[in-house]
Design a protein around this motif. Structure first.
Motif, PDB file in Angstrom:
ATOM      1  N   GLN A  48       0.806  -1.210   0.000  1.00 29.53           N
ATOM      2  CA  GLN A  48       0.000   0.000   0.000  1.00 29.53           C
ATOM      3  C   GLN A  48       0.848   1.274   0.000  1.00 29.53           C
ATOM      4  OE1 GLN A  48      -3.057  -0.327  -0.654  1.00 29.53           O
ATOM      5  NE2 GLN A  48      -3.155  -2.523  -0.317  1.00 29.53           N
ATOM      6  N   THR A  49       2.085   1.187   0.493  1.00 30.15           N
ATOM      7  CA  THR A  49       2.949   2.371   0.461  1.00 30.15           C
ATOM      8  C   THR A  49       3.726   2.486  -0.849  1.00 30.15           C
ATOM      9  OG1 THR A  49       4.710   1.131   1.583  1.00 30.15           O
ATOM     10  CG2 THR A  49       3.233   2.460   2.959  1.00 30.15           C
ATOM     11  N   MET A  50       3.866   1.389  -1.578  1.00 33.59           N
ATOM     12  CA  MET A  50       4.582   1.441  -2.847  1.00 33.59           C
ATOM     13  C   MET A  50       3.971   2.446  -3.822  1.00 33.59           C
ATOM     14  SD  MET A  50       7.143   0.538  -4.650  1.00 33.59           S
ATOM     15  CE  MET A  50       7.814  -0.859  -3.730  1.00 33.59           C
ATOM     16  N   PRO A  51       2.626   2.492  -4.002  1.00 31.33           N
ATOM     17  CA  PRO A  51       2.073   3.499  -4.924  1.00 31.33           C
ATOM     18  C   PRO A  51       2.376   4.934  -4.502  1.00 31.33           C
ATOM     19  CG  PRO A  51       0.450   1.794  -4.486  1.00 31.33           C
ATOM     20  CD  PRO A  51       1.584   1.573  -3.528  1.00 31.33           C
ATOM     21  N   ILE A  52       2.418   5.195  -3.195  1.00 36.31           N
ATOM     22  CA  ILE A  52       2.757   6.546  -2.736  1.00 36.31           C
ATOM     23  C   ILE A  52       4.205   6.864  -3.081  1.00 36.31           C
ATOM     24  CG2 ILE A  52       2.949   8.043  -0.719  1.00 36.31           C
ATOM     25  CD1 ILE A  52       0.674   6.483   0.550  1.00 36.31           C
ATOM     26  N   LEU A 138      -3.308   6.595  -0.493  1.00 35.46           N
ATOM     27  CA  LEU A 138      -2.919   7.013  -1.837  1.00 35.46           C
ATOM     28  C   LEU A 138      -3.826   8.132  -2.338  1.00 35.46           C
ATOM     29  CD1 LEU A 138      -1.337   6.789  -4.451  1.00 35.46           C
ATOM     30  CD2 LEU A 138      -2.805   4.859  -5.109  1.00 35.46           C
ATOM     31  N   ILE A 139      -5.105   8.038  -2.068  1.00 33.58           N
ATOM     32  CA  ILE A 139      -6.038   9.090  -2.491  1.00 33.58           C
ATOM     33  C   ILE A 139      -5.686  10.403  -1.806  1.00 33.58           C
ATOM     34  CG2 ILE A 139      -8.450   9.834  -2.397  1.00 33.58           C
ATOM     35  CD1 ILE A 139      -9.185   6.823  -2.632  1.00 33.58           C
ATOM     36  N   LEU A 140      -5.414  10.352  -0.510  1.00 37.79           N
ATOM     37  CA  LEU A 140      -5.042  11.573   0.218  1.00 37.79           C
ATOM     38  C   LEU A 140      -3.726  12.146  -0.298  1.00 37.79           C
ATOM     39  CD1 LEU A 140      -5.997  10.514   3.860  1.00 37.79           C
ATOM     40  CD2 LEU A 140      -7.287  11.988   2.290  1.00 37.79           C
ATOM     41  N   ALA A 141      -2.762  11.262  -0.579  1.00 35.31           N
ATOM     42  CA  ALA A 141      -1.486  11.738  -1.117  1.00 35.31           C
ATOM     43  C   ALA A 141      -1.680  12.360  -2.495  1.00 35.31           C
ATOM     44  CB  ALA A 141      -0.492  10.575  -1.194  1.00 35.31           C
ATOM     45  N   GLY A 142      -2.556  11.764  -3.302  1.00 38.75           N
ATOM     46  CA  GLY A 142      -2.842  12.326  -4.613  1.00 38.75           C
ATOM     47  C   GLY A 142      -3.487  13.697  -4.528  1.00 38.75           C
ATOM     48  N   LEU A 143      -4.416  13.846  -3.609  1.00 32.76           N
ATOM     49  CA  LEU A 143      -5.050  15.151  -3.421  1.00 32.76           C
ATOM     50  C   LEU A 143      -4.036  16.189  -2.954  1.00 32.76           C
ATOM     51  CD1 LEU A 143      -8.370  13.987  -1.715  1.00 32.76           C
ATOM     52  CD2 LEU A 143      -8.124  14.885  -4.038  1.00 32.76           C
ATOM     53  N   ALA A 144      -3.128  15.784  -2.083  1.00 35.56           N
ATOM     54  CA  ALA A 144      -2.095  16.701  -1.614  1.00 35.56           C
ATOM     55  C   ALA A 144      -1.140  17.090  -2.741  1.00 35.56           C
ATOM     56  CB  ALA A 144      -1.317  16.062  -0.468  1.00 35.56           C
ATOM     57  N   ALA A 145      -0.974  16.184  -3.717  1.00 36.61           N
ATOM     58  CA  ALA A 145      -0.072  16.451  -4.837  1.00 36.61           C
ATOM     59  C   ALA A 145      -0.726  17.278  -5.934  1.00 36.61           C
ATOM     60  CB  ALA A 145       0.441  15.140  -5.416  1.00 36.61           C
TER      61      ALA A 145
END
Length: 278
Positions: A48-52, A138-145
């Motif tokens: 789950q951390t690999m995509p981030i 991943l969704i939260l990281a994507g939104l932050a990006a």
């Protein structure tokens, strides 16, 4: 029984063992896998951390050098990473079932009075639940990006639903492969090789400028259909009209690929589990 009352008889399996109902047995196996994840969350955390990590690597290290016509690259990348996460069901399903075979857990299950389909169903259902929760970071990281869901709520829910369906299908493929391999170390090595599959798709890069044969290969990769579906339903990009059919019609393509994978992997997994090491 006295008074005319009869106790309902349950079906009997080999060696005179009384079989449980498939749903109850699958729920019991599902609970076992959830407890397993809680006790040893290493594989879940890694997958789950690999995509981030990929989001940070591609989005920021190479992001300035990668161009997507008419679109900011990270908005293109995040739906592809969600599709790649769904495809990781092959790796996790293969490792978990091979580990259970290698350590004798599957042999123990086969001696119990339970449905033959319960063990693979319980494993894949547990994977689906953990993936549902695991996609949130991943969704939260994507939104932050800088990624945004620009489609409507119904379309976004449809995208998440199709991604989870695709994950369920790939988990079944992984379960079957793990039952074939039956070796924990070999499954880990082969699972690492599945990292190549998203690279041969449109998860990370658009396919429009690839040579014709390579473009055809990548666009018929099921991950490409899932990535195009996510981009389309999230409102991030429309599918290319001149792409191969699964990418040009990504919702139908994702449904079709998921149905094909399930139709092949489910009966093969159940049959292979029932046969054991034969």
């Amino acid at each position: 029984m006295s008074g005319g009352t009869r106790v309902a008889e349950r079906p009997v399996t080999g060696a005179g063992k009384v079989a449980g109902t498939p749903v109850a047995d699958a729920l019991a196996v599902l609970g076992r896998h959830l407890q397993r994840v809680k006790a040893a969350p290493g594989v879940l955390i890694m997958t789950q951390t690999m995509p981030i990590t990929m989001l940070l690597f591609f989005g920021y290290v190479f992001g300035s050098a990668l161009a997507v016509p008419g679109q900011e690259y990270r908005a293109f990348l995040v739906p592809g990473l969600l599709a790649a996460t769904a495809a990781n069901g092959i790796m996790t399903g293969m490792f978990q079932s091979a580990q259970d075979c290698h350590r004798g857990v599957m042999d123990r299950f086969r001696t119990l009075p339970m449905s033959r389909s319960a063990v693979p169903f319980g494993q894949t259902a547990a994977d689906l639940l953990t993936t549902t929760v695991g996609m949130i970071p991943l969704i939260l990281a994507g939104l932050a990006a800088g990624w945004r869901i620009e489609g409507g709520p119904a379309a976004a829910l449809g995208a998440f639903g199709l991604l989870l369906l695709f994950r369920f299908a790939t988990a079944w493929v992984g379960c079957w492969l793990g039952l074939l391999i039956r070796n924990e170390e070999a499954a880990g090595q082969l699972g690492a090789a599945t990292f190549v599959l998203p690279l041969l798709s449109s998860a990370y890069l658009p396919t429009g400028n690839l040579p014709d044969r390579l473009r055809l290969l990548t666009e018929w990769n099921p991950i490409s259909a899932a990535a195009a579906m996510a981009r389309d339903l999230f409102g991030n990009a429309a599918p290319a009209a001149d792409a191969a059919w699964p990418v040009a019609h990504p919702v139908a393509g994702t449904l079709l690929w998921s149905a094909v994978l399930l139709a092949v992997a489910v009966p093969l997994s159940v049959r292979r589990y029932a046969r054991g090491g034969e």
